[in-house]
Each structure stands twice: as structure tokens, then as C-alpha cells.
Design an enzyme around this catalytic site. Structure first.
Site, mmCIF file in Angstrom:
data_model
loop_
_atom_site.group_PDB
_atom_site.id
_atom_site.type_symbol
_atom_site.label_atom_id
_atom_site.label_comp_id
_atom_site.label_asym_id
_atom_site.label_seq_id
_atom_site.Cartn_x
_atom_site.Cartn_y
_atom_site.Cartn_z
ATOM 1 N N ALA A 66 0.921 -1.173 0.007
ATOM 2 C CA ALA A 66 -0.116 0.280 -0.223
ATOM 3 C C ALA A 66 0.873 1.182 -0.053
ATOM 4 O O ALA A 66 2.134 1.049 0.422
ATOM 5 C CB ALA A 66 -0.734 -0.068 1.354
ATOM 6 N N GLY A 112 0.432 -4.892 0.796
ATOM 7 C CA GLY A 112 -0.747 -5.099 0.084
ATOM 8 C C GLY A 112 -0.688 -5.520 -1.227
ATOM 9 O O GLY A 112 -1.428 -6.253 -1.688
ATOM 10 N N GLU A 115 -0.711 -9.067 -0.419
ATOM 11 C CA GLU A 115 -2.430 -9.391 -0.292
ATOM 12 C C GLU A 115 -3.121 -9.427 -1.349
ATOM 13 O O GLU A 115 -4.316 -9.929 -1.525
ATOM 14 C CB GLU A 115 -3.014 -8.367 0.833
ATOM 15 C CG GLU A 115 -2.286 -8.413 2.215
ATOM 16 C CD GLU A 115 -2.643 -7.343 3.091
ATOM 17 O OE1 GLU A 115 -2.119 -6.209 2.760
ATOM 18 O OE2 GLU A 115 -3.158 -7.515 4.211
ATOM 19 N N GLU A 135 4.338 -5.479 7.399
ATOM 20 C CA GLU A 135 3.511 -4.174 8.100
ATOM 21 C C GLU A 135 4.046 -4.009 9.485
ATOM 22 O O GLU A 135 4.412 -2.904 9.888
ATOM 23 C CB GLU A 135 2.256 -4.584 8.116
ATOM 24 C CG GLU A 135 1.582 -4.545 6.867
ATOM 25 C CD GLU A 135 1.677 -5.501 5.771
ATOM 26 O OE1 GLU A 135 2.513 -6.344 5.887
ATOM 27 O OE2 GLU A 135 0.926 -5.378 4.720
HETATM 28 N N1 COA Z 1 4.624 3.024 -0.521
HETATM 29 C C1 COA Z 1 4.808 4.145 -1.352
HETATM 30 N N2 COA Z 1 6.148 4.191 -1.974
HETATM 31 C C2 COA Z 1 6.775 3.313 -2.167
HETATM 32 C C3 COA Z 1 6.651 1.826 -1.551
HETATM 33 C C4 COA Z 1 5.103 1.948 -0.764
HETATM 34 N N3 COA Z 1 4.916 0.813 -0.369
HETATM 35 N N4 COA Z 1 7.418 0.908 -1.959
HETATM 36 C C5 COA Z 1 8.295 1.931 -2.635
HETATM 37 N N5 COA Z 1 8.053 2.968 -2.845
HETATM 38 C C6 COA Z 1 8.684 4.103 -3.610
HETATM 39 C C7 COA Z 1 9.994 4.453 -2.782
HETATM 40 O O1 COA Z 1 9.677 5.375 -1.951
HETATM 41 C C8 COA Z 1 10.698 5.128 -3.787
HETATM 42 O O2 COA Z 1 10.101 6.545 -4.225
HETATM 43 P P1 COA Z 1 11.222 7.848 -4.452
HETATM 44 O O3 COA Z 1 12.170 7.232 -5.680
HETATM 45 O O4 COA Z 1 10.262 8.631 -4.787
HETATM 46 O O5 COA Z 1 11.899 7.729 -3.227
HETATM 47 C C9 COA Z 1 10.690 4.097 -4.998
HETATM 48 O O6 COA Z 1 9.103 3.513 -4.769
HETATM 49 C C10 COA Z 1 11.492 3.271 -5.374
HETATM 50 O O7 COA Z 1 11.603 2.522 -3.893
HETATM 51 P P2 COA Z 1 12.962 2.251 -3.273
HETATM 52 O O8 COA Z 1 12.779 1.875 -1.774
HETATM 53 O O9 COA Z 1 13.906 3.396 -3.594
HETATM 54 O O10 COA Z 1 13.527 0.809 -3.947
HETATM 55 P P3 COA Z 1 14.650 -0.107 -3.212
HETATM 56 O O11 COA Z 1 15.168 -0.822 -4.355
HETATM 57 O O12 COA Z 1 15.764 0.756 -2.463
HETATM 58 O O13 COA Z 1 13.752 -0.965 -2.215
HETATM 59 C C11 COA Z 1 11.629 -2.236 -1.459
HETATM 60 C C12 COA Z 1 13.054 -1.880 -2.682
HETATM 61 C C13 COA Z 1 10.723 -3.011 -1.782
HETATM 62 C C14 COA Z 1 12.510 -3.168 -0.290
HETATM 63 C C15 COA Z 1 11.646 -0.997 -0.768
HETATM 64 O O14 COA Z 1 10.984 -0.024 -1.580
HETATM 65 C C16 COA Z 1 10.306 -1.199 0.341
HETATM 66 O O15 COA Z 1 10.804 -1.536 1.659
HETATM 67 N N6 COA Z 1 9.197 -0.617 0.245
HETATM 68 C C17 COA Z 1 8.179 -0.865 1.204
HETATM 69 C C18 COA Z 1 7.854 -2.172 1.356
HETATM 70 C C19 COA Z 1 6.743 -2.346 2.558
HETATM 71 O O16 COA Z 1 6.840 -1.849 3.559
HETATM 72 N N7 COA Z 1 5.416 -2.446 2.143
HETATM 73 C C20 COA Z 1 4.167 -2.534 3.007
HETATM 74 C C21 COA Z 1 3.321 -1.471 2.924
HETATM 75 S S1 COA Z 1 2.307 -1.424 4.392
#
Ligand code: COA
Length: 260
Positions: A66, A112, A115, A135
Site C-alpha cells: 500500500a 498490500g 495481499e 507491516e
Molecule cells: N509506498 C509508497 N512508496 C513506495 C512503496 C510503498 N509501499 N514502496 C516503494 N515505494 C517508492 C519509494 O518511496 C521510492 O520512491 P522515490 O524514488 O520517490 O523515493 C520508489 O518507490 C523506489 O523504492 P526504493 O525504496 O528506492 O527501492 P529499493 O530498491 O531501495 O527498495 C523495497 C525496494 C521494496 C525493498 C522498498 O521500496 C520497500 O521496502 N518498500 C516498502 C515495502 C513495504 O513496507 N510495504 C508494506 C507497506 S504497508
């Protein structure tokens, strides 16, 4: 229909819905959830669509969760609404569609995103995919059905561990857990999903929708799966597909189901 965050294309009776926010790793913001609802609804109502494939654009992510930026300041009641509306509009909606839905997990499926994949009827993944419900690392729990569907798919102990550690599992582990049915290369992923879809399409779509109802009933607290099976089994006998399927078998030819 023109969407801002997703693509939808129907070819050979398969509608492929692609979440298309690659710069945000296809994170599910409110608009994307609404667009997905509409795209799934349109596909369900389109008699040309026999199977729906849901995937993410790019090679990195199916859906990274999400959109955290949208709910960071939410109150308790706003958070409850977010989860409840999302479950109704998208996650439960997909799980209860009559049209089979296959999730093709092409990269990260987190929060999400996992999910969403779990709301689909089954899943295939590329060998680079990573899955998890992170989460609790954000101080929250899964809110789009993850605490219910993950234990149903992988068993309670594995779900507890995945949710408590907030860790990611790789594709071979997901295959071993039964979270995904098959894994293949990134390049072959959609082909694999389409190949399975083409096998589904040969069968009676009305019987398949009855099977979905009966299977889902067994996972619902308010229904009895065996009762649902009896009633759906009976219902099939009133369909043109049943007449065609049984007649074709006795005539030693391939059935040509009218889908009614
Ligand atoms: N919500 C909003 N933005 C998200 C996102 C999310 N769940 N997951 C990734 N993004 C965005 C990042 O903020 C970033 O945006 P920016 O370039 O404007 O800063 C872009 O997507 C790329 O993500 P980034 O984190 O730079 O990539 P990465 O390769 O370093 O890491 C992940 C990849 C998937 C490990 C990492 O993005 C992550 O942990 N995301 C969140 C996962 C999460 O907790 N999801 C559950 C949400 S309830």
C-alpha cells in the site's frame, strides 16, 4: 477506458491487468485501488474475458505494498475505513469474482502487494520474486486480508513467522510453502500464466464459477463449504454447459461450451 495507474488489455479471452506505477514500485494508492476495482469489474462483465491475469509493470516489482505516503497521518477511524473499503472494493471483490484470476508475481510482492496476489485465485511467480508482509516493521499489521489469507495458504505457523519477522521469502521458498503454484523466469512468466489460462478456458466457465463459490465458502466463517458444494453441484445440472459437456463426452467429441 483510460486509466492513470493501470493498463488493461483483452486478447484471446484473457484480460491482463498491469499495475503501472513503476517509479513507485507499483505501490497501491487510493486511485490505483479504485481503477483496479473498475478494471476487474469490467473484465467480469465482459463475456469475452474467461481468465484475468494481474501483474505489475517493470522487472522489479509486482506491488511493493500500500502507498505508505497516503496513510502516514491517518487516525484510528480513518485507518479502519482504509482497510474496510480496500477489502470490499478490491481484495474480497477479486477473491469472489466468477472469472478465474491468476496473479503473475514479477518481482517484489510486499504488504498490500502480497495481499493482492493472495486475493487472486492462485499465483505464479518469477524466480527473482520476493514476497512478504512487512507491516509490523512499520508498526501496523496487514489490513487487506493478509492475516487471514496467508495462514490459509501456507499454514498458521509459517504465516506467524512471516508476519512477526516482517521478512521476505524468495520464490523457491514460496513454491515450497504452496504460496505460489509454479515459478519460472521473468521472461516466461506471462507465457506460463497464459498457458495455464488457456487450459482453464477450454472448460465450462459456469462450472468454474460454481467451483470458486464452493471453495471460497469453505474459507468463510459464515458459510458451510459442503452445503455450498451440494447447492452448486445441483445448480450445474440446470446449465447448458452441463448438457454440452456430458453430451460431448458421450459423443466422443470435444465440448464446445456456450458458457451458460
Ligand atoms: N509506498 C509508497 N512508496 C513506495 C512503496 C510503498 N509501499 N514502496 C516503494 N515505494 C517508492 C519509494 O518511496 C521510492 O520512491 P522515490 O524514488 O520517490 O523515493 C520508489 O518507490 C523506489 O523504492 P526504493 O525504496 O528506492 O527501492 P529499493 O530498491 O531501495 O527498495 C523495497 C525496494 C521494496 C525493498 C522498498 O521500496 C520497500 O521496502 N518498500 C516498502 C515495502 C513495504 O513496507 N510495504 C508494506 C507497506 S504497508
Amino acid at each position: 477506458m483510460k486509466f492513470n495507474n493501470i493498463l488493461s488489455e483483452t486478447l484471446n479471452n484473457i484480460t491482463t491487468i498491469t499495475i503501472n506505477r513503476p517509479t513507485k514500485l507499483n505501490a497501491l494508492n487510493k486511485e490505483t485501488i479504485q481503477e483496479l476495482h473498475l478494471a476487474f469489474k469490467n473484465a467480469e462483465e465482459n463475456s469475452n474475458t474467461k481468465v484475468i491475469i494481474i501483474t505489475g509493470s517493470g522487472e522489479k516489482a509486482f506491488v511493493a505494498g500500500a502507498d505508505i505516503s497516503e496513510f502516514v497521518h491517518f487516525s484510528v477511524s480513518e485507518a479502519e475505513n482504509l482497510a474496510s473499503e480496500g477489502q470490499t472494493l478490491l481484495f474480497d471483490f477479486i477473491a469472489n469474482l466468477s472469472t478465474p484470476v491468476i496473479a503473475a508475481i514479477n518481482g517484489f510482492a510486499l504488504g498490500g502487494g502480497l495481499e493482492l496476489a493472495m486475493a487472486a485465485h492462485f499465483r505464479v511467480a518469477c524466480d527473482q520474486a520476493k514476497m512478504g508482509l512487512p507491516e509490523v516493521s512499520l508498526g501496523v499489521i496487514p489490513g487487506y486480508g493478509g492475516t487471514q489469507r496467508l495462514p490459509q495458504l501456507v499454514g498458521k505457523g509459517r504465516a506467524m513467522e512471516m508476519i512477526m519477522t516482517a521478512g521476505m521469502i524468495d520464490a523457491p521458498t514460496a513454491l515450497n510453502y504452496g504460496l505460489v503454484n509454479h515459478i519460472t523466469t521473468q521472461e516466461e512468466l506471462l507465457l506460463l500464466a497464459q498457458k495455464i489460462a488457456s487450459k482453464i478456458i477450454r472448460n465450462s466457465s459456469v462450472a468454474i464459477s460454481s467451483a470458486i463459490v464452493a471453495i471460497n465458502a469453505g474459507y468463510s466463517a459464515s458459510q458451510n463449504g459442503y452445503d455450498a458444494e451440494v447447492s452448486q453441484f445441483g445448480k450445474c445440472f440446470g446449465t447448458a454447459d452441463f448438457r454440452e459437456g456430458t453430451t460431448a463426452f458421450l459423443e466422443k467429441r470435444r465440448a464446445d461450451f456456450p458458457g451458460e
